[in-house]
Design an enzyme around this catalytic site. Structure first.
Site, PDB file in Angstrom:
ATOM      1  N   ARG B  66       0.857  -1.266  -0.057  1.00 20.32           N
ATOM      2  CA  ARG B  66       0.132  -0.037  -0.029  1.00 20.32           C
ATOM      3  C   ARG B  66       0.741   1.342   0.134  1.00 20.32           C
ATOM      4  O   ARG B  66       0.599   2.207  -0.811  1.00 20.32           O
ATOM      5  CB  ARG B  66      -0.930  -0.029   1.213  1.00 20.32           C
ATOM      6  CG  ARG B  66      -2.083  -0.980   0.993  1.00 20.32           C
ATOM      7  CD  ARG B  66      -2.615  -1.358   2.384  1.00 20.32           C
ATOM      8  NE  ARG B  66      -2.379  -0.342   3.510  1.00 20.32           N
ATOM      9  CZ  ARG B  66      -3.115   0.578   3.768  1.00 20.32           C
ATOM     10  NH1 ARG B  66      -4.482   0.704   3.538  1.00 20.32           N
ATOM     11  NH2 ARG B  66      -2.795   1.506   4.717  1.00 20.32           N
ATOM     12  N   THR B  67       1.909   1.293   0.896  1.00 20.72           N
ATOM     13  CA  THR B  67       2.681   2.620   0.952  1.00 20.72           C
ATOM     14  C   THR B  67       3.314   2.749  -0.488  1.00 20.72           C
ATOM     15  O   THR B  67       3.615   3.898  -0.846  1.00 20.72           O
ATOM     16  CB  THR B  67       3.436   2.638   2.232  1.00 20.72           C
ATOM     17  OG1 THR B  67       2.542   2.307   3.197  1.00 20.72           O
ATOM     18  CG2 THR B  67       4.443   3.807   2.494  1.00 20.72           C
ATOM     19  N   LYS B  94      21.502 -11.395  -0.418  1.00 18.78           N
ATOM     20  CA  LYS B  94      22.798 -12.039  -0.796  1.00 18.78           C
ATOM     21  C   LYS B  94      24.091 -11.329   0.159  1.00 18.78           C
ATOM     22  O   LYS B  94      25.243 -11.518  -0.324  1.00 18.78           O
ATOM     23  CB  LYS B  94      22.993 -11.668  -2.074  1.00 18.78           C
ATOM     24  CG  LYS B  94      21.934 -12.160  -3.006  1.00 18.78           C
ATOM     25  CD  LYS B  94      22.467 -11.695  -4.609  1.00 18.78           C
ATOM     26  CE  LYS B  94      21.022 -11.992  -5.584  1.00 18.78           C
ATOM     27  NZ  LYS B  94      21.208 -11.158  -6.284  1.00 18.78           N
ATOM     28  N   ARG B 116      12.067   2.525   2.505  1.00 21.30           N
ATOM     29  CA  ARG B 116      11.210   1.603   4.072  1.00 21.30           C
ATOM     30  C   ARG B 116      12.333   0.659   4.466  1.00 21.30           C
ATOM     31  O   ARG B 116      12.900  -0.245   3.741  1.00 21.30           O
ATOM     32  CB  ARG B 116       9.967   1.071   3.484  1.00 21.30           C
ATOM     33  CG  ARG B 116       9.727   0.162   4.763  1.00 21.30           C
ATOM     34  CD  ARG B 116       8.051  -0.215   4.496  1.00 21.30           C
ATOM     35  NE  ARG B 116       7.117   0.856   4.891  1.00 21.30           N
ATOM     36  CZ  ARG B 116       5.975   0.729   5.264  1.00 21.30           C
ATOM     37  NH1 ARG B 116       5.642  -0.541   5.323  1.00 21.30           N
ATOM     38  NH2 ARG B 116       5.325   1.850   5.804  1.00 21.30           N
ATOM     39  N   HIS B 146       7.415   7.400  10.615  1.00 23.07           N
ATOM     40  CA  HIS B 146       6.720   7.144   9.247  1.00 23.07           C
ATOM     41  C   HIS B 146       5.933   8.514   8.930  1.00 23.07           C
ATOM     42  O   HIS B 146       4.771   8.622   8.883  1.00 23.07           O
ATOM     43  CB  HIS B 146       5.605   5.979   9.307  1.00 23.07           C
ATOM     44  CG  HIS B 146       5.186   5.614   8.134  1.00 23.07           C
ATOM     45  ND1 HIS B 146       5.295   6.323   7.003  1.00 23.07           N
ATOM     46  CD2 HIS B 146       4.494   4.624   7.892  1.00 23.07           C
ATOM     47  CE1 HIS B 146       4.848   5.480   5.782  1.00 23.07           C
ATOM     48  NE2 HIS B 146       4.180   4.577   6.275  1.00 23.07           N
TER      49      HIS B 146
END
Lengths: 429, 321
Positions: B66-67, B94, B116, B146
């Site tokens: 969503r974000t 990795k 994020r 946020h």
């Protein structure tokens, strides 16, 4: 045969309550005379210490050298050279090397490397449990015979209280000092900062003070039960100071130290997400710091350690919680200690005692004192010399210090270990 | 120092990492700018050319559809080129370090990272180490911040309440683990609401939550009394049946928002939720879908607010909004 005469220095020896200007003569590995020059003494080296302080060499209760096992962060040569430049003549190496110091062969390896480096005396601390796993006692007697000065589980948790009890009983049977870093792993969890206002605000997983003080309380109870000599390493909070003070008053045979950075910094000094402030135990509140300072001043805390933990650049590059904790601290130890004396928190002689005689006594060493016949472990420093912490002046392979780029006061000019000059400031030699 | 890392010397937005250190004037400017964009949704052509030729990378070390989608839409409507990278499933697994990932992407001449990450401070770290011409927008870092979510919440509150002065706002739920709540608290206080209350059991409150300028309460009747805005937080399932909470049903009974508890608040209260909602865990469907709910408006406002923040941070590159 080496004969050294130190002239005109202000000799401060807390152990013999000496604070006077005079000379000090060294012959071979021992101190020959203090304040008077023996008749017919023919030194091959003369050090003019005018304007400087002459005191016993520092004894550091905890310095990671990163060898064996983590030589990308530092090695015995680089870190003991840094120690020598900081006035340290003896240091204790915690057992969390790789391999762990749980076998005589590892102790031998370290001894060998230390001899080749030729800097301060390294005393290995043996692992309390096999591979520091926390579940099985290590072969402590063998470790002691190979030269370990104490046993500890470094920062690793023990499986339960029974292991700690048995470890105390066993270490006590072999007359080994047990060093204990108090931390209840279930309470500290994945925390990376003091559970206080700053961690709350920045959303950093917190470590409550109780994680330390509860583990400390349990340890003190068991020390009483078993009669084991216990040294509490690098405490950080108010409740720990109170508990140690009570235990000492009660007559328990314990001692304690605090890392130098805990005496200067608090959670409020942490620049947002600056990993150079990431240490474990974490930087606590102002109140905690006040108690630590009071505890140092009133003798509850016996010694100050550097808790030196050099890191490579990568270890400190990342989001705060994922960076590795620890400060490269040997070289700032003296200036930060002198700052406490300048701030009138403790007297100069007492400040020196917390770095010399007190830790030596905890370890049962005969150094840390300036009397005829004692080991010639000596630090000469200029308390007023300012120096900047930069690439040119820094010797440790780890540059992870919150003081990088700052100017501090108090600089070592000579370090003598067992009668040998292991360091002299380039400007002075 | 890094409190101001997100501002230029002239006090303009360079990065958008946290609400901390941003003045009421600047926050209001973001809301005003967002308002000018919010009318666009009804237009035939939903694009403006403000960021034409700019390259934005959505750098998601933690999954969030969503974000990421609203950031992508916001960037597209500003005519930027957008690339989505889900690092959660690629490079760092990795063994590539955060810094290596950033350096590699930098070399592709990008203008902005939308980041994020699961760890607090990750966006600060990237902003400190990235090339000076790149802006970084924090799309959520660990439990820290946020800030774009908080600003869209402020936008939604202003839409309904017109001003912040005099408002009583309650934030309910898992404050301890919530980056959204931390940013909301800072924004609400900076914008000058009357009261911010947090309502949760102590297991879900930060130890020193009071120092953040809130009133902490553990009872919904007391906490919701007379409030103008209720913000419900999502409760992660993994908090259940753990040391945090005994069970879903007990949590819902104490802290879940249903119609009965809603009555404690003012009659014109609005109910918000950053989504995605757990129906029947923190909020009853009748409330989530009811007349007081503005949850879906929050989602649409998210695009305008993110357009505003993206265009404002790019002004430091000479783009004028």
């Amino acid at each position: 045969m080496s004969r050294i005469l130190i002239r005109n220095g202000r000799i401060i020896d807390p152990a013999s309550r000496l604070d006077a200007i005079g000379c000090l003569a060294i012959a071979d590995e021992r101190i020959l005379s203090v304040l008077s020059e023996p008749a017919g003494f023919n030194p091959d080296t003369v050090i003019d210490a005018a304007g400087q302080i002459v005191c016993p060499g520092f004894v550091d209760l905890s310095a990671r050298l990163r060898e064996p096992g983590h030589s990308h962060k530092g090695n015995i040569l680089s870190e003991t050279r840094a120690a020598a430049s900081a006035g340290v003549t003896s240091l204790c190496l915690p057992p969390d090397t790789k391999p762990v110091i749980d076998m005589p062969s590892v102790v031998e390896y370290i001894k060998d490397k230390a001899e080749k480096a030729g800097y301060p005396q390294i005393y290995s601390i043996g692992a309390l449990t096999h591979r520091l796993g926390g579940g099985e006692l290590s072969a402590m007697f063998g470790l002691k015979q190979s030269g370990c000065i104490a046993v500890s589980n470094a920062s690793e948790p023990l499986a339960n209280m029974l292991i700690l009890r048995r470890a105390m009983e066993y270490a006590g049977s072999h007359n080994l000092l047990l060093m204990y870093r108090a931390n209840d792993a279930s309470l500290s969890g994945d925390g990376c900062a003091h559970e206080g206002a700053v961690a709350s605000r920045y959303g950093l997983p917190g470590i409550p003070e109780a994680a330390e003080s509860i583990a400390l309380a349990q340890c003190l109870e068991l020390a009483e039960l078993t009669g084991c000599r216990v040294h509490i390493s690098q405490i950080s909070c108010k409740q720990s100071v109170i508990k140690i003070q009570q235990a000492k008053k009660y007559g328990l045979n314990i001692s304690a130290d605090v890392a130098i950075h805990q005496l200067h910094l608090t959670e409020n000094d942490i620049k947002p997400f600056d990993s150079s402030y990431h240490v474990i135990p974490p930087l606590r509140s102002d109140t905690d710091r006040k108690y630590l300072l009071a505890g140092l001043a009133n003798g509850t805390l016996d010694a100050v350690s550097s808790d030196h933990q050099p890191h490579d650049l990568d270890a400190k590059l990342g989001a705060f919680p994922e960076t590795e904790p620890g400060v490269s601290a040997l070289e700032t130890l003296l200036p930060l200690m002198l700052a406490l004396s300048d701030q009138k928190i403790i007297g100069l002689s007492h400040a020196i005692a917390t770095l010399t005689r007190n830790p030596a006594r905890i370890l049962g060493l005969d150094c840390g004192i300036l009397s005829p016949g004692s080991p010639a472990d000596i630090c000469i420093f200029d308390p007023n010399a300012s120096w900047e912490i930069n690439e040119r002046n820094w010797r440790s392979a780890g540059r992870n210090t919150p003081y990088w780029g700052q100017t501090l006061r108090g600089r070592v000019s000579h370090t003598i270990q067992a009668g040998k000059i292991i360091y002299s400031l380039p400007e002075c030699s | 120092m890094s409190r101001h890392i997100q501002l230029t010397e002239q006090g303009r937005l360079k990065h958008f990492l946290s609400i901390e250190g941003l003045s009421r004037e600047l926050l209001t400017e973001i809301l005003d700018t967002a308002e000018s964009f919010s009318g666009m949704a009804g237009h035939q052509i939903k694009k403006v050319p403000l960021l034409r030729g700019k390259t934005i990378i959505n750098l998601f070390f933690e999954n969030s559809t969503r974000t990421r989608t609203t950031f992508e839409l916001a960037a597209t409507r500003l005519s930027a080129d957008v690339l989505n990278m889900n690092i959660a499933t690629s490079a760092t697994s990795k063994g590539e370090s955060l810094l290596d990932t950033i350096r590699n992407l930098e070399a592709m001449h990008v203008d902005m990272f939308v980041v994020r990450h699961a760890l607090s401070g990750a966006a600060h770290f990237i902003a400190q180490h990235t090339a000076p011409h790149i802006s970084v927008i924090n799309a959520g870092d660990g439990q820290h911040a946020h800030p774009t979510q908080a600003m869209l919440d402020m936008f939604t509150i202003r839409q309904h309440k017109k001003q912040f002065a005099g408002l009583k706002v309650a934030i309910v739920g898992d404050i301890l683990h919530s980056r959204v709540a931390r940013s909301q608290i800072l924004a609400l206080n900076s914008l000058g609401v009357d009261q911010v209350r947090v309502i949760a059991p102590k297991t879900l409150l930060p130890a020193h939550v009071k120092d953040m300028g809130v009133i902490d309460l553990h009872d919904m009747a007391e906490g919701l009394a007379d409030v103008d805005v209720i913000i419900m937080l999502r409760l992660q399932k993994e908090r259940m049946n753990s040391a945090f909470l005994p069970s879903e049903s007990e949590y819902f009974r104490c802290f879940g928002l249903n119609e009965a508890k809603l009555k404690y608040a003012k009659s014109d209260v609005i109910v918000m939720h950053p989504g995605p909602i757990n129906r029947g865990v923190e909020i009853a469907s009748s409330v989530a879908d009811g007349p007081h709910s503005v949850i879906l408006q929050q989602v649409s406002n998210g695009i305008a607010v993110r357009m505003a923040i993206m265009s404002m941070t790019m002004q430091s590159h000479g783009v004028s909004a």
